[in-house]
Design an enzyme around this catalytic site. Structure first.
Site, PDB file in Angstrom:
ATOM      1  N   GLN A 194      -1.440 -38.733 -52.548  1.00 61.33           N
ATOM      2  CA  GLN A 194      -0.265 -39.122 -51.820  1.00 61.33           C
ATOM      3  C   GLN A 194      -0.509 -40.404 -50.990  1.00 61.33           C
ATOM      4  O   GLN A 194      -1.593 -40.588 -50.467  1.00 61.33           O
ATOM      5  CB  GLN A 194       0.098 -37.986 -50.842  1.00 61.33           C
ATOM      6  N   HIS A 201       3.736 -49.412 -52.496  1.00 62.81           N
ATOM      7  CA  HIS A 201       2.848 -50.499 -52.095  1.00 62.81           C
ATOM      8  C   HIS A 201       1.535 -50.364 -52.849  1.00 62.81           C
ATOM      9  O   HIS A 201       1.164 -49.275 -53.299  1.00 62.81           O
ATOM     10  CB  HIS A 201       2.600 -50.484 -50.582  1.00 62.81           C
ATOM     11  N   VAL A 202       0.837 -51.476 -52.996  1.00 67.04           N
ATOM     12  CA  VAL A 202      -0.417 -51.526 -53.741  1.00 67.04           C
ATOM     13  C   VAL A 202      -1.516 -52.028 -52.810  1.00 67.04           C
ATOM     14  O   VAL A 202      -1.315 -53.002 -52.069  1.00 67.04           O
ATOM     15  CB  VAL A 202      -0.304 -52.450 -54.972  1.00 67.04           C
TER      16      VAL A 202
END
Length: 261
Positions: A194, A201-202
């Site tokens: 999670q 977002h990365v």
């Protein structure tokens, strides 16, 4: 009085500081000596011995829970688990995303932005993570925050999102090389599941950086996600996903109540 979370971290130093760290102003106290091995407790001068402080204030109960050390448990979530347990929990209790929208809308942290692609479908904002003091390229830690607001996490990704993911992957590599001189072969690009907040977002980190959350129980390499979605556009929605949860996490309690742990 408001609750607050204060995170204290030692900052890194680069090679140019070594003369100061090892100079006369530093004290050394022997801790251990065994044959050729020696261990010392050192006290360098303050200018190379800084502590970075990150403050969350006012901190909600969720923030206090997030930053409290707890026993961890590994959960394996099926597609049905996500629909019946995880998603209802997320819709009830996720953190506010206003701080994310402030960045995307240009109202906050604009002096930190490394790159901004304004495309509403495939664009993103690239900026340093708070965990990186921006001193050493080998400790590089950036985050690419996608502009689309209808993708909460890895679970929502389908083959239709490949143009977005590929844009993040290739454009980020080019910008990191241009700004920090780090080639793609030394980067680790991944998504958390999670995630700590539910807006896609990365994470982009240097391979030499030992950063929290980069372990196999939580991090999914962006290249692997792209390749999987090319083969099966629904794989992220349908495959089982494992992730760690803290002992007092309400989501863990719900998995237990459902007999899934």
């Amino acid at each position: 009085m408001d609750n607050a979370v204060l995170i204290l971290e030692k900052t890194s130093f680069d090679n140019s500081d070594l003369d100061t760290v090892l100079g006369d102003a530093t004290t050394f106290r022997l801790q251990l000596k065994n044959d050729i091995y020696h261990s010392y407790l050192t006290r360098p001068p303050p200018d190379v011995n800084e502590v970075k402080a990150t403050l969350v204030c006012p901190a909600t109960a969720k923030h206090l829970e997030k930053y409290t050390q707890q026993e961890m448990f590994l959960v394996t979530e099926t597609e049905q688990d996500y629909r019946d347990i995880t998603l209802p929990f997320l819709l009830e209790s996720q953190f506010s995303l206003q701080w994310v929208y402030n960045i995307l809308e240009g109202r906050a942290e604009q002096n930190h932005v490394v790159f901004d692609d304004p495309d509403p479908e495939n664009g993103f904002v690239l900026l340093p993570d708070l965990k990186w003091d921006q001193k050493e390229a080998t400790q590089l830690y950036l985050v690419a925050i996608c502009r689309r607001r209808n993708i909460k996490s890895l679970r929502d990704l389908t083959g239709n999102h490949l143009p977005l993911l590929e844009n993040v992957f290739f454009q980020t590599q080019a910008e990191v090389l241009s700004h920090f001189g780090v080639p793609a072969s030394q980067l680790r690009c991944y998504l958390h599941y999670q995630p700590s907040y539910y807006h896609l977002h990365v994470h982009i980190t240097h391979l030499a950086a030992d950063v929290p959350g980069s372990g196999v129980e939580r991090a999914h390499l962006l290249t692997d996600v792209i390749h999987d979605l090319r083969r099966d556009g629904d794989v992220c929605r349908t495959r089982p996903l494992s992730f760690p949860l803290r002992s007092n996490d309400e989501l863990l309690a719900r998995f237990r109540d459902a007999g899934r742990l």
